[in-house]
Design an enzyme around this catalytic site. Structure first.
Site, PDB file in Angstrom:
ATOM      1  N   ARG A 217       0.610  -1.457   0.134  1.00 51.17           N
ATOM      2  CA  ARG A 217       0.036  -0.329  -0.270  1.00 51.17           C
ATOM      3  C   ARG A 217       0.841   1.126   0.194  1.00 51.17           C
ATOM      4  O   ARG A 217       0.205   1.839  -0.383  1.00 51.17           O
ATOM      5  CB  ARG A 217      -0.976   0.167   1.414  1.00 51.17           C
ATOM      6  CG  ARG A 217      -1.723   1.475   1.567  1.00 51.17           C
ATOM      7  CD  ARG A 217      -3.357   0.974   2.124  1.00 51.17           C
ATOM      8  NE  ARG A 217      -3.070   0.288   3.445  1.00 51.17           N
ATOM      9  CZ  ARG A 217      -2.400   1.088   4.837  1.00 51.17           C
ATOM     10  NH1 ARG A 217      -2.409   2.469   3.993  1.00 51.17           N
ATOM     11  NH2 ARG A 217      -2.671   1.037   5.486  1.00 51.17           N
TER      12      ARG A 217
ATOM     13  N   TYR B  31     -15.962  14.026 -16.453  1.00 53.11           N
ATOM     14  CA  TYR B  31     -16.975  13.057 -16.042  1.00 53.11           C
ATOM     15  C   TYR B  31     -17.753  12.589 -15.154  1.00 53.11           C
ATOM     16  O   TYR B  31     -17.462  13.566 -13.248  1.00 53.11           O
ATOM     17  CB  TYR B  31     -15.652  12.150 -15.700  1.00 53.11           C
ATOM     18  CG  TYR B  31     -16.061  11.150 -15.088  1.00 53.11           C
ATOM     19  CD1 TYR B  31     -17.186   9.860 -16.041  1.00 53.11           C
ATOM     20  CD2 TYR B  31     -15.773   9.459 -14.269  1.00 53.11           C
ATOM     21  CE1 TYR B  31     -18.089   8.659 -15.522  1.00 53.11           C
ATOM     22  CE2 TYR B  31     -16.420   8.710 -13.633  1.00 53.11           C
ATOM     23  CZ  TYR B  31     -17.216   7.904 -14.731  1.00 53.11           C
ATOM     24  OH  TYR B  31     -17.615   6.777 -14.441  1.00 53.11           O
TER      25      TYR B  31
ATOM     26  N   ASP C 204      -7.340  16.752 -16.516  1.00 54.30           N
ATOM     27  CA  ASP C 204      -7.828  15.180 -15.934  1.00 54.30           C
ATOM     28  C   ASP C 204      -7.471  15.000 -17.943  1.00 54.30           C
ATOM     29  O   ASP C 204      -7.932  15.653 -18.296  1.00 54.30           O
ATOM     30  CB  ASP C 204      -8.907  15.053 -16.115  1.00 54.30           C
ATOM     31  CG  ASP C 204      -9.734  13.638 -16.047  1.00 54.30           C
ATOM     32  OD1 ASP C 204      -9.249  12.999 -17.224  1.00 54.30           O
ATOM     33  OD2 ASP C 204     -10.331  12.941 -15.296  1.00 54.30           O
TER      34      ASP C 204
ATOM     35  N   LYS D 241      -8.306   4.049 -19.151  1.00 51.61           N
ATOM     36  CA  LYS D 241      -8.623   3.829 -20.964  1.00 51.61           C
ATOM     37  C   LYS D 241      -7.812   4.371 -21.411  1.00 51.61           C
ATOM     38  O   LYS D 241      -7.585   2.708 -21.840  1.00 51.61           O
ATOM     39  CB  LYS D 241      -9.800   5.033 -20.838  1.00 51.61           C
ATOM     40  CG  LYS D 241     -10.842   6.011 -19.814  1.00 51.61           C
ATOM     41  CD  LYS D 241     -11.437   5.350 -20.039  1.00 51.61           C
ATOM     42  CE  LYS D 241     -12.623   5.522 -18.409  1.00 51.61           C
ATOM     43  NZ  LYS D 241     -12.931   4.639 -17.783  1.00 51.61           N
TER      44      LYS D 241
END
Ligand code: LCS
Length: 409
Positions: free
Chosen positions: A60, A113, A185, A210
């Site tokens: 992590r 988005y 973004d 994407k």
């Protein structure tokens, strides 16, 4: 660490962040599928936690496969450091949680988005964060929305799904004058088509789900910045929130990136032709594609972007019903959300990706009810055209009074 600074972007896609495997010479970066890393001694463990030794401790907090991906994407973005996340939304929420707190304000693109908007409007508002959504294609709207408490200017360009394009350099100047950070973004472009950090952005963000991964088989995200203090602050939040990418997921994205340049260029060539074709079909009211001279920011796209991409939005004359029929009629194009994969995807933002925004916010952001979004893949152009044509012709037939068939060109 190898310096790949002088390589072309195609070479960087293949080599950036890829260091020889010291154990066996494996050409592909090994997947360190381990949650934790053994220390040689208690002293070494303590040194790793104090920061005196930068070795790995716990996945992590960091992992060698993840580091390779972070270095790769940072180099593709023209330099800096990356911070990979479990999803694009984990990247978005890390930015918000790091730089926004009670009393802070953000100015953002209205056609982002859907969840990037609703996370701020519905969840962060509960903690006293304020947001203003404006049409960022006009930088004057951004300047007008700035307040003394503005900490972030957040652009999505091209915006999802309107493909509205905002001037990154102009918005960077406005943000910096106000003492705010500019976040971009860059999901719709990938670093191949746009490098926001070179234009003054402080942080660039991707849904790697994407184009970067490109095969519709992974959900992932990343943040890149050239300012080490910003990276340290975001990493502190990310590891505590727990939005860490898994090493196998990171490796899949690294593999996908090797063909990024080939995929993005192939899809773009087909998208350019399809956008021109779609504009001629009698069922289509209008087409929005950055490469068409009819796109309102076509001139800005030519200078700010390094290509026009492979996302197309279009509106059918028959509105929502026609859109529904079109999506139910395609055979090769896949009716699915997401974008940037090798397969062509078609979807209806108002009822799918942007449903959470609500009708008023959608209308204000230009997301009309009849808008259909196409993410063009790398299939044969003629096959995609034939598929869209048979579906569009069905729409014309169904919507012509008395069933008079009109056949598209
Ligand atoms: N930013 C943009 C521009 C996006 O398009 C998406 C997802 C995200 C962030 C969030 O990334 P994720 O957490 O899904 O990796 N966009 C989607 C879309 O348009 N259809 O489905 C997902």
């Amino acid at each position: 660490m190898k310096d790949h600074g002088k390589l072309g972007i195609e070479s960087l896609c293949v080599h950036a962040g890829q260091h020889p495997d010291e154990l066996y010479g494996g050409v592909s970066v090994p997947i360190y599928q381990s949650s934790t890393f053994a220390f040689e001694s208690a002293a070494q463990g303590a040194a790793r936690f104090s920061g005196a030794d930068d070795g790995y401790k716990y996945t992590r907090l960091g992992n060698p496969t993840t580091s390779a991906l972070e270095e790769c994407v940072a180099q593709l973005e023209g330099g800096g450091q990356g911070l990979a996340t479990a999803s694009g939304m984990a990247a978005v929420s890390t930015v918000y949680l790091t730089f926004l707190g009670a009393g802070a304000h953000m100015v953002s693109t209205d056609s982002v988005y859907g969840p990037s908007r609703t996370l701020a409007e519905r969840e962060l508002s509960r903690f006293g964060v304020e947001t203003t959504y404006v049409d960022t294609t006009d930088p004057a709207n951004v300047a007008r929305a700035i307040r003394p408490s503005t900490k972030l200017v957040y652009l999505e360009t091209p915006g999802n799904p309107t493909l509205a394009i905002s001037d990154i350099a102009a918005c960077a100047r406005i943000a910096h004058q106000a003492g705010a950070l500019l976040v971009v973004d860059n999901t719709f472009c990938s670093p191949l088509l746009q490098r926001p950090l070179d234009l003054g952005a402080d942080i660039v963000l991707h849904s790697m789900t994407k184009y970067l991964n490109g095969h519709s088989d992974v959900v992932a995200g990343i943040l890149v910045t050239r300012q080490p203090d910003l990276l340290t602050r975001m990493k502190r939040v990310l590891v505590q929130v727990g939005g860490t990418i898994d090493p196998h997921q990171a490796w899949l994205v690294l593999r996908g990136i090797k063909t990024l340049a080939l995929r993005v260029r192939a899809a773009e060539q087909t998208a350019r032709r399809l956008a021109q074709d779609l504009a001629t079909h009698p069922a289509v009211a209008w087409v929005r594609y950055p490469g068409l001279p009819s796109h309102p920011q076509h001139e800005l796209a030519k200078t700010q972007m390094n290509g026009f991409g492979s996302m197309i939005s279009f509106e059918l004359k028959g509105g929502v019903e026609a859109g529904r029929l079109l999506m139910d009629s395609v055979r090769l194009c896949v009716l699915a959300v997401s974008l940037g994969g090798v397969e062509t995807l078609i979807q209806h933002p108002a009822s799918m990706t942007h449903a959470s925004m609500g009708p008023e916010a959608r209308r204000a952001a230009g997301i009309t009810d009849g808008l259909v979004r196409l993410s063009v893949g790398i299939e044969t152009y003629e096959d995609l055209r034939a598929d869209l044509w048979q579906a569009l012709d069905r729409v014309v037939t169904a919507t012509t009074p008395q069933g008079e068939a009109q056949v598209g060109v």
